[in-house]
Design a protein around this motif. Structure first.
Motif, PDB file in Angstrom:
ATOM      1  N   UNK A   1       4.953 -11.664  -6.998  1.00 51.18           N
ATOM      2  CA  UNK A   1       5.645 -11.188  -5.794  1.00 51.18           C
ATOM      3  C   UNK A   1       5.281 -12.088  -4.643  1.00 51.18           C
ATOM      4  N   UNK A  45       1.137  10.580  -0.121  1.00 52.71           N
ATOM      5  CA  UNK A  45       1.413   9.171  -0.361  1.00 52.71           C
ATOM      6  C   UNK A  45       2.821   8.985  -0.929  1.00 52.71           C
ATOM      7  N   UNK A  46       3.296  10.000  -1.619  1.00 49.04           N
ATOM      8  CA  UNK A  46       4.645   9.951  -2.187  1.00 49.04           C
ATOM      9  C   UNK A  46       5.730   9.730  -1.142  1.00 49.04           C
ATOM     10  N   UNK A  48       5.283   7.660   1.458  1.00 50.21           N
ATOM     11  CA  UNK A  48       4.998   6.408   2.150  1.00 50.21           C
ATOM     12  C   UNK A  48       6.184   5.442   2.131  1.00 50.21           C
ATOM     13  N   UNK A  49       6.756   5.228   0.943  1.00 50.80           N
ATOM     14  CA  UNK A  49       7.815   4.224   0.836  1.00 50.80           C
ATOM     15  C   UNK A  49       9.037   4.633   1.658  1.00 50.80           C
ATOM     16  N   UNK A  83      -1.103  -2.684   1.319  1.00 47.97           N
ATOM     17  CA  UNK A  83      -1.017  -2.993  -0.110  1.00 47.97           C
ATOM     18  C   UNK A  83       0.370  -2.715  -0.661  1.00 47.97           C
ATOM     19  N   UNK A  84       0.967  -1.647  -0.209  1.00 47.37           N
ATOM     20  CA  UNK A  84       2.306  -1.300  -0.665  1.00 47.37           C
ATOM     21  C   UNK A  84       3.345  -2.267  -0.088  1.00 47.37           C
ATOM     22  N   UNK A  87       3.459  -5.541  -1.761  1.00 47.05           N
ATOM     23  CA  UNK A  87       3.908  -5.523  -3.155  1.00 47.05           C
ATOM     24  C   UNK A  87       5.429  -5.600  -3.261  1.00 47.05           C
ATOM     25  N   UNK A  88       6.116  -4.929  -2.358  1.00 47.99           N
ATOM     26  CA  UNK A  88       7.573  -4.803  -2.479  1.00 47.99           C
ATOM     27  C   UNK A  88       8.296  -5.849  -1.638  1.00 47.99           C
TER      28      UNK A  88
ATOM     29  N   UNK B 303       9.430  -2.197 -11.285  1.00 54.57           N
ATOM     30  CA  UNK B 303       9.549  -0.756 -11.081  1.00 54.57           C
ATOM     31  C   UNK B 303      10.617  -0.123 -11.969  1.00 54.57           C
ATOM     32  N   UNK B 312       5.522   4.053  -8.338  1.00 50.23           N
ATOM     33  CA  UNK B 312       6.258   3.778  -7.112  1.00 50.23           C
ATOM     34  C   UNK B 312       6.690   5.090  -6.448  1.00 50.23           C
ATOM     35  N   UNK B 314       5.117   7.764  -6.618  1.00 53.29           N
ATOM     36  CA  UNK B 314       3.885   8.335  -6.058  1.00 53.29           C
ATOM     37  C   UNK B 314       3.428   7.599  -4.810  1.00 53.29           C
ATOM     38  N   UNK B 315       4.180   6.545  -4.436  1.00 58.38           N
ATOM     39  CA  UNK B 315       3.896   5.854  -3.178  1.00 58.38           C
ATOM     40  C   UNK B 315       2.861   4.765  -3.261  1.00 58.38           C
ATOM     41  N   UNK B 316       2.575   4.291  -4.486  1.00 58.32           N
ATOM     42  CA  UNK B 316       1.605   3.204  -4.591  1.00 58.32           C
ATOM     43  C   UNK B 316       2.313   1.935  -5.048  1.00 58.32           C
ATOM     44  N   UNK B 317       1.522   0.887  -5.215  1.00 57.20           N
ATOM     45  CA  UNK B 317       2.090  -0.352  -5.726  1.00 57.20           C
ATOM     46  C   UNK B 317       2.656  -0.069  -7.115  1.00 57.20           C
ATOM     47  N   UNK B 318       3.849  -0.601  -7.379  1.00 59.93           N
ATOM     48  CA  UNK B 318       4.523  -0.285  -8.627  1.00 59.93           C
ATOM     49  C   UNK B 318       4.012  -1.093  -9.801  1.00 59.93           C
ATOM     50  N   UNK B 319       2.749  -0.927 -10.116  1.00 64.80           N
ATOM     51  CA  UNK B 319       2.192  -1.657 -11.254  1.00 64.80           C
ATOM     52  C   UNK B 319       2.220  -0.776 -12.494  1.00 64.80           C
ATOM     53  N   UNK B 474       3.976  -8.562 -11.554  1.00 69.42           N
ATOM     54  CA  UNK B 474       3.167  -7.822 -10.580  1.00 69.42           C
ATOM     55  C   UNK B 474       1.779  -8.430 -10.463  1.00 69.42           C
TER      56      UNK B 474
END
Ligand SMILES: Cc1cc2nc3c(=O)[nH]c(=O)nc-3n(C[C@H](O)[C@H](O)[C@H](O)COP(=O)(O)O)c2cc1C
Ligand code: FES
Lengths: 178, 615
Positions: A1, A45-46, A48-49, A83-84, A87-88, B303, B312, B314-319, B474
């Protein structure tokens, strides 16, 4: 990424963008306020995105002050938020140009010469993929299949689709942005 | 209006159907998917409406905006359906100026407008009389109804499958029916859907989830998007059925943020379904409750892999994480979770309406049903096709697709996206199933199908997919993060003519290592494009390294442009050369300065006298 972005220059959140735009700040606060945030950190956290999508929609990008705002409101650490974001590829921590020129890099466009279009764009604008021109007007990016494969190769400028783009037509597209 | 029970749903749908039957006799269906809109369909739509208004024919004509008809090669496309005559006419490349002629002609074929063949039939309700190549189960409503109108969906049998499941069947019977139908995952792997649901149902947890995978990551594919844009309710219905079958009350649709129209239509459909009592508490008065929320992706291909997708949400890095545990045992919030692809879900309501026996009459015994492909690349008729499983590649490319553009020579077809491979002409007559494609070193994938001709370099294509994987890896496991980087470097050497036989051996070796040791499906399948092209097109690789030759004329380091004696000195090339490396007097033969030439090929494309050679 791949990701280019400034990390920790000066005190955290010193870009202060969030406070310079009180209306957007308010809109973001209202959005987060409308979410069912509870005590369970994991479940919070769900959201967050979603929040980051909203924030980027409002501010155009996600500078540190905005990240910090989101982190505080969701009761998460800034490092988790960063961190998120890193990643995206949809999220960006640097401002994009007024005209976001995206070349479709999907397979159909690739076999019909999208890489040549990208080269031409880079040459004309003097910037690389993922960069913004100095005057803040243009940025170049790549997209994966916009679903207009019949028009390949495809270039999108903000929401406008240009189809069957030949290398010779690139300059016209740039001029069209004025 | 809230529908209280299954009986009321039936009578309401009948009533709506009757009301429609009394309405305008002619329906003009206008294909308004993303591709249609991009091809400027709006002016045609406006012109049709204006024309009907001007002639005061609102009682005779109804204009309906539908999802994609799959005729991307001829957008704007419209279909005129006349109920009284029982005729349908398909028009392609329609312009606003032709609106008058189309309205004038009504049930007849309008003169001067391009008429297209209808190459499909809908097994649910139509006989395949004309021997149509396509069978539309998943795309049944796409291009037939207004996706934003719930009533249209109900007339077409929407939510009847859910009603049957909830009122006539026990959860275990639903799973049995799906298992019996032989439906397999359309997201690429082909895992039996009934079996997967059975695993989740067997878990004792009271909290379970149903996830719809609408991340559609294959770059060059848009089947799932078309389904969501054209018939969002069928996916919602299927998710509720799955929820009932496995004992889940919550559903999540994970969709790419890059699909704004599909997102808008889904949101609208969810609101409508809640208001009518197809989602929410006590669905159809049965006491079963189920609701769906939408979560957005953010541009990460990995993802699409189910464990990464769950992270993803769950809101974390999509690993991705290692399986087992499989999501059916421990998925979202560590609860049993069913993850299915959009197209898989889109088959479910039809199976419950018509039964597993009916479903098995389509396709092959091991792979019943149909598969949707996004057919693109160097094929004449780019578009969305849905064919019975077991159809040959030749049928799709040369039958439905109309053959290769400009009648050039076919070279390869790529299926399975970045996880798949390229197939040659001697594979064209293989009937398509999950197993047959895998045996040939490719895979079904989610449905991208890119056709290539003699102008495509297979080494370069392999490099393209690896570019993609590198970008999307990733970085969690070493084989994928570093191994693919090395593969890419070696391919670059080959493309530059600097490779040796040793490079090729190393390429193969490392590919096998990555395939065997990577953590998730992304890494494990990432060498497939390399391996399959090395096997099928070995001679091209050898040519690059031994002779420094790229026969397709693609690899830049291996080609040069020169002006031949056909040059008439028109100066067109010189005026358009981006680096001003072409010189010459007007009406004199021109010359290319090889040191300055960037090999962009603009001159070659522009020259009207074939005076520029590519070597
Ligand atoms: C790298 C990778 C990418 C994937 N991308 C997708 C995707 O875009 N859409 C999808 O439905 N499945 C995708 N899958 C498959 C999913 O992991 C999962 O198997 C699928 O959603 C299960 O649904 P199905 O059984 O209905 O096919 C991907 C898998 C891998 C390894
Ligand atoms: S690959 Fe570019 S639009 Fe599909």
């Amino acid at each position: 990424m791949k990701k280019s972005g400034a990390c920790l220059k000066g005190p955290i959140g010193s870009d202060n963008l969030i406070n310079q735009q009180p209306e957007k700040r308010k809109a973001l606060a209202e959005f987060i306020g409308g979410l069912p945030i509870g005590d369970d950190r994991e479940r919070n956290r769900g959201y967050l995105i979603e929040c980051l999508h909203k924030a980027q929609e409002l501010f155009g990008y996600l500078p540190e002050s905005v990240q910090l705002f989101v982190a505080d409101h969701l009761r998460l650490h800034l490092s988790e938020v960063y961190g998120v974001i890193s990643f995206y590829s949809y999220f960006t921590t640097v401002p994009t140009g007024k005209y976001r020129i995206n070349v479709c890099m999907g397979t159909a466009c690739f076999v019909r010469g999208a890489d040549r279009i990208l080269e031409e764009l880079k040459r004309h604008l003097g910037i690389d993929e993922g960069e913004t021109s100095e005057n803040g007007k243009f940025s170049i990016g790549g997209l994966r299949c916009v679903g207009a494969c019949s028009l390949a190769p495809v270039v999108m400028v903000n929401d406008k689709v240009y189809g069957n783009v030949a290398p010779g037509k690139v300059l016209d597209i740039i001029n069209d942005c004025e | 209006m809230k529908i209280e029970n299954a009986k009321q749903l039936k009578s309401h749908a009948l009533e709506l159907g009757m009301r429609q039957a009394k309405g305008p006799r002619t329906r003009i269906l206008v294909s308004m998917g993303t591709c249609g809109i991009a091809a400027n369909t709006h002016p045609v739509l406006t012109a049709l409406r204006e024309e009907i208004g001007k002639r005061d024919l609102q009682d005779v004509f109804e204009v309906v905006e539908t999802g994609c008809m799959g005729l991307c090669h001829s957008e704007p496309s419209i279909e005129v359906v006349d109920r009284v005559e029982g005729t349908t006419t398909l028009y392609g490349n329609v312009t606003a100026g032709q609106a008058a002629a189309i309205v004038e002609a009504g049930a007849y074929e309008a003169a001067g407008v391009e008429i297209l063949d209808r190459t499909w039939y809908c097994p649910e309700g139509e006989e395949n009389q004309a021997g149509a190549r396509q069978a539309r189960v998943v795309l049944r409503n796409s291009g037939r109804i207004d996706p934003e109108n719930l009533e249209a969906c109900l007339i077409a049998g929407g939510y009847q499958g859910l009603a049957r499941a909830l009122t006539e069947m026990k959860p275990a019977q639903v799973i049995e029916e799906i298992a019996e139908s032989g439906l397999r995952g359309r997201g690429g792997g082909g895992f039996p859907t009934g079996l997967k649901w059975g695993f989740a149902a067997a878990q004792s947890s009271t909290e379970k989830y149903v996830i719809c995978n609408a991340d559609e990551g294959d770059p060059g594919a848009f089947m799932d998007r078309a389904v969501l844009e054209g018939d969002p309710h069928c996916v919602l219905e299927a998710m509720a059925i799955a929820g009932y079958a496995v004992g889940a009350q919550s559903g999540v649709i994970y969709i790419r943020a890059e699909y704004p129209l599909a997102i808008r239509r889904l949101r609208m459909a969810i609101e409508q379904a809640r208001a009518s009592g197809f989602l929410g508490a006590d669905i159809l008065g049965t006491g079963f409750g189920f609701d769906i929320q939408i979560k957005y992706g953010a541009g990460a291909f990995v993802c699409g892999e189910e464990t990464a997708l769950i992270h993803s949400i769950e809101g974390t890095r999509g690993e991705p994480t290692f399986k087992p545990p499989f999501p059916a045992v421990s998925g979202l919030w560590k609860k049993p979770t069913v993850v299915n692809n959009v197209e898989t879900f889109a088959n479910v309501p039809a199976i419950l309406r018509k039964g597993a026996g009916w479903f098995k009459t389509i396709g092959t015994p091991e792979c019943p049903g149909t598969k949707v492909f996004a057919l693109a690349g160097k094929v004449k008729k780019v578009g969305l096709v849905e064919v019975p499983m077991g159809t040959t590649l030749r049928e799709i490319i040369f039958g439905v697709g109309g053959g290769i553009r400009e009648d050039r020579q076919f070279k390869a077809v790529q299926t399975g996206g970045p996880s798949g491979g390229c197939l040659k002409d001697d594979n064209l007559d293989t009937p398509i199933t999950y197993e047959s494609l895998r045996a040939l070193g490719s895979m079904m994938g989610s449905g991208g199908m890119i056709v290539m001709d003699v102008d495509d370099c297979m080494v370069n294509v392999a490099k393209f997919f690896l570019d993609f994987t590198l970008d999307e890896s990733c970085g969690k496991c070493t084989p994928c993060r570093i191994g693919n980087k090395r593969l890419h470097e070696m391919l670059e050497q080959v493309c530059a003519g600097r490779g040796s036989h040793e490079t090729l051996a190393k390429l193969k070796n490392l590919s096998h290592t990555i395939r065997d040791t990577a953590l998730c499906g992304l890494g494990q399948t990432s060498p497939n494009p390399v391996l399959s092209t090395m096997i099928q097109f070995e001679d091209e690789y050898v040519e690059h390294i031994e002779q420094g030759k790229c026969r397709a004329g693609v690899c830049r380091h291996l080609i040069s442009y020169a002006i031949n004696d056909d040059c008439v000195g028109c100066t067109l090339c010189a005026r358009n050369c981006p680096v001003d490396c072409i010189s010459g007097e007007r009406r004199q033969k021109h010359h290319i300065d090889q040191d300055k030439c960037i090999k962009c090929g603009v001159c070659h494309d522009l020259c009207k006298f074939h005076a520029i050679d590519k070597n």
